[in-house]
Design an enzyme around this catalytic site. Structure first.
Site, mmCIF file in Angstrom:
data_model
loop_
_atom_site.group_PDB
_atom_site.id
_atom_site.type_symbol
_atom_site.label_atom_id
_atom_site.label_comp_id
_atom_site.label_asym_id
_atom_site.label_seq_id
_atom_site.Cartn_x
_atom_site.Cartn_y
_atom_site.Cartn_z
ATOM 1 N N ASP A 1 37.814 46.039 38.928
ATOM 2 C CA ASP A 1 38.024 45.361 37.658
ATOM 3 C C ASP A 1 39.517 45.086 37.431
ATOM 4 O OD1 ASP A 1 36.770 44.592 35.038
ATOM 5 O OD2 ASP A 1 38.210 46.058 34.288
ATOM 6 N N GLU B 1 38.411 41.597 41.572
ATOM 7 C CA GLU B 1 38.371 40.650 40.469
ATOM 8 C C GLU B 1 39.821 40.411 40.087
ATOM 9 O OE1 GLU B 1 37.251 40.019 35.790
ATOM 10 O OE2 GLU B 1 38.324 41.752 36.516
HETATM 11 C C1 GLC Z 1 37.028 42.488 33.434
HETATM 12 C C2 GLC Z 1 35.569 42.607 33.106
HETATM 13 C C3 GLC Z 1 35.377 42.380 31.643
HETATM 14 C C4 GLC Z 1 36.158 43.437 30.877
HETATM 15 C C5 GLC Z 1 37.617 43.465 31.307
HETATM 16 C C6 GLC Z 1 38.309 44.705 30.835
HETATM 17 O O1 GLC Z 1 37.492 41.215 33.262
HETATM 18 O O2 GLC Z 1 34.813 41.738 33.898
HETATM 19 O O3 GLC Z 1 34.034 42.385 31.266
HETATM 20 O O4 GLC Z 1 36.077 43.189 29.508
HETATM 21 O O5 GLC Z 1 37.765 43.417 32.693
HETATM 22 O O6 GLC Z 1 37.913 45.821 31.574
#
Ligand code: GLC
Ligand code: CA
Length: 547
Positions: free
Chosen positions: A202, A266
């Protein structure tokens, strides 16, 4: 193809948003028992792996992305024993299990943050605590904004401030602290020991900040909605070079295990070149490339995005990745159900603009089905977000008092946030909760619309022309037609038509405004609309074999 190919380089990964997948005990919240009961469904769908959104104990300030204990299971989702059984049962079906790790921030209920608030010696060093600006320190330490809206800083009782790039309940960790690094490497091992095949990381681009936390220099920072896309690498909070050393350490942990354990980043960075840096041989295995989900339904853009993704992944020897939607963005059907911009979509802005235009969901569904055939024909990895296989639309009219996404409150009630793509799945052809919970009286954590019976799994299983049937057919054909078919070659096609060949298979999609003829001798193996043979209708895709 080359025997050294690993499963994750060509996999179809199904994203399980556990809170909304299936509820095993009738409290209206999805859970591990619910997921276990539906593993056969996923096996039948034909996916290679599942990625489960965070399932750790959490106060749920951000639907589980505020983790209070990285080595346990959220009680409303189940127990560690159940998690262990789930992993084993998935493996029995040949489905790999990928978890979601949240290293940028903890929950404010994590023991570390509680110790920091109690001012235990040294505890604040694991986070970013500092004093404010102004004579009395009452101004935030810098001009950084939270992704969810408002300042990225919150002041505590003794007057100092802590950083949170997301909700105030998600304090950012200080990744220069050796204990933070050691802790996460240990958490990775904890789950690898339990058989987990990998992690989606994340906010992988956020961990390391410019020392001293200087102001962002982008003068537009305070004028625009605060999306990760907007910040890119122009901002001292994102995509700093120091982050790569963290991932070298993680890779060393993963490499101690067999079979192979993998990482998916991500990382919302400014270009595919920046993204490729995360995929150097001693770092992460793969990363989401998000331009595909930002592409408007336009032939030239689609071609551009595909070329760019393939090219930059190839530059570091990684497989390209294809995402049509996830739990953070507007559902594909709805994105394609309104007029299409000329440029890549900036998600937050689009959300605001779209609310003013009536959606044509049937049009959106037709395009989403065509897009799915394009996605599944491309080289590399495809991610399917739960409900995409049912062609669910975004639910845009969740009543304000039932909204859960912190974005709604933090944006001062101007951005409705992401609840609309997180509605519990409809399983049965009945009425809410549509078999999401066994108990028909269960109240789901987000309300379901009352028109979803025809989109339920049960209804679509009966219909060979349904989107669910299309996905099942596509996933069954994909290994033979595409998985090892090699490089993509563009084919000459009429204006507004995208066509490519991989080996003996071709994919054609018509994004123009008129029907087009398919090449002579082409045999249609699968079409996004039933009955296509020699003419390709508008907003339709086909897979063909050339004899
Ligand atoms: C990422 C997740 C999202 C979350 C954010 C903070 O972007 O996909 O859902 O709110 O991180 O952890
Ligand atoms: Ca439940």
């Amino acid at each position: 193809m080359a025997p050294e190919q690993s499963w994750w380089q060509t996999a179809v990964v199904y994203q399980v948003y556990i809170r909304s997948f299936a509820d095993g005990n009738g409290d209206g919240i999805g859970d591990i028992e619910g997921l276990r009961a539906k593993l056969a469904y996923l096996g039948r769908l034909g996916v290679d792996a599942i990625w489960i959104n965070p399932w750790y104990p959490s106060p749920m300030a951000d639907a589980g992305y505020d983790v209070s204990d990285y080595r346990d299971i959220e009680p409303s989702y189940g127990t560690l024993d159940e998690a262990q059984s789930l992993i084993a049962e998935a493996h029995d079906l040949g489905i790999r299990v990928i978890l979601d790790i949240v290293p940028n921030h903890t929950s404010d209920q994590h023991v570390w943050f509680k110790a920091a608030l109690a001012d235990d010696p040294g505890a604040r060093d694991r986070y970013h605590f500092t004093s404010g600006r102004g004579d009395d320190g009452s101004e935030p330490p810098n001009n950084w904004q939270s992704i969810f809206g408002g300042p990225a800083w919150t002041r505590v009782a003794d007057g100092s401030w802590y950083l949170h790039l997301f909700a105030p309940e998600q304090p950012d960790l200080n990744w220069d602290h050796p204990e933070v690094r050691a802790e996460f490497e240990d958490v990775l091992s904890f789950w690898f020991e339990r058989g987990v095949d990998g992690f989606r990381i994340d906010v992988a681009h956020g961990l390391v900040k410019v020392p001293g936390l200087p102001d962002g220099v982008d003068p537009s920072v305070d004028a625009v909605p605060h999306s990760m896309l907007v910040f890119g690498d122009q901002h001292p909070a994102w995509d700093q070079d120091g982050v790569h050393e963290v991932y070298r350490g993680w890779r060393a942990v993963a490499d101690r295990y067999t079979p192979e354990r993998i990482f998916i980043a991500e990382a919302w960075v400014s270009s595919n070149e920046r993204l490729a840096r995360y995929l150097r041989p001693d770092e992460l295995h793969t990363a989401f490339q998000f331009d595909f989900l930002r592409s408007p339904w336009r032939a030239e853009k689609l071609r551009e995005v595909i070329d760019d993704a393939i090219g930059s992944a190839a530059s570091v020897g990684a497989p390209p990745t294809w995402v049509l939607s996830n739990h953070d963005v507007t559902r594909t059907v709805t994105r394609f159900s309104r007029s299409q911009p000329d440029q890549l979509v900036e998600t937050d802005w689009e959300r605001a603009r779209w609310a003013r235009e009536e959606p044509d969901h049937e049009l959106g569904r037709k395009r989403a089905r065509a897009a799915a055939l394009v996605q599944l024909a491309l080289p590399g990895t495809a991610y399917v977000y739960q409900g995409e296989e049912l062609a669910l639309e975004e639910i845009e009219d969740v009543p304000d008092d039932l909204r859960q996404d912190p974005t709604w409150v933090q944006s001062g009630y101007t951005d409705v946030g992401r609840d609309g793509c997180r509605i519990p799945l409809p399983w049965k052809d009945t009425a809410p909760p549509y078999g999401f919970a066994g108990d028909p009286a269960a109240v789901t954590w987000l309300p379901q619309p009352d028109h979803w019976a025809p989109h339920s799994v049960e209804a679509q299983e009966r219909d060979s022309a349904s989107t669910l049937s299309l996905y099942r057919d596509a996933l069954e054909l994909r290994p033979t037609l595409w998985r090892d078919a090699g490089d993509l070659k563009w084919l000459t096609a009429p204006d507004g038509v995208v066509a490519f060949e991989r080996g003996a298979s071709q994919c054609w999609v018509n994004i123009s405004t008129a029907d087009v003829d398919l090449p002579h001798g082409a045999v249609v193996v699968l079409a996004s609309v039933p009955g296509v043979e020699t003419t390709l209708p508008v907003d339709t895709a086909v897979w063909v074999r050339t004899e």
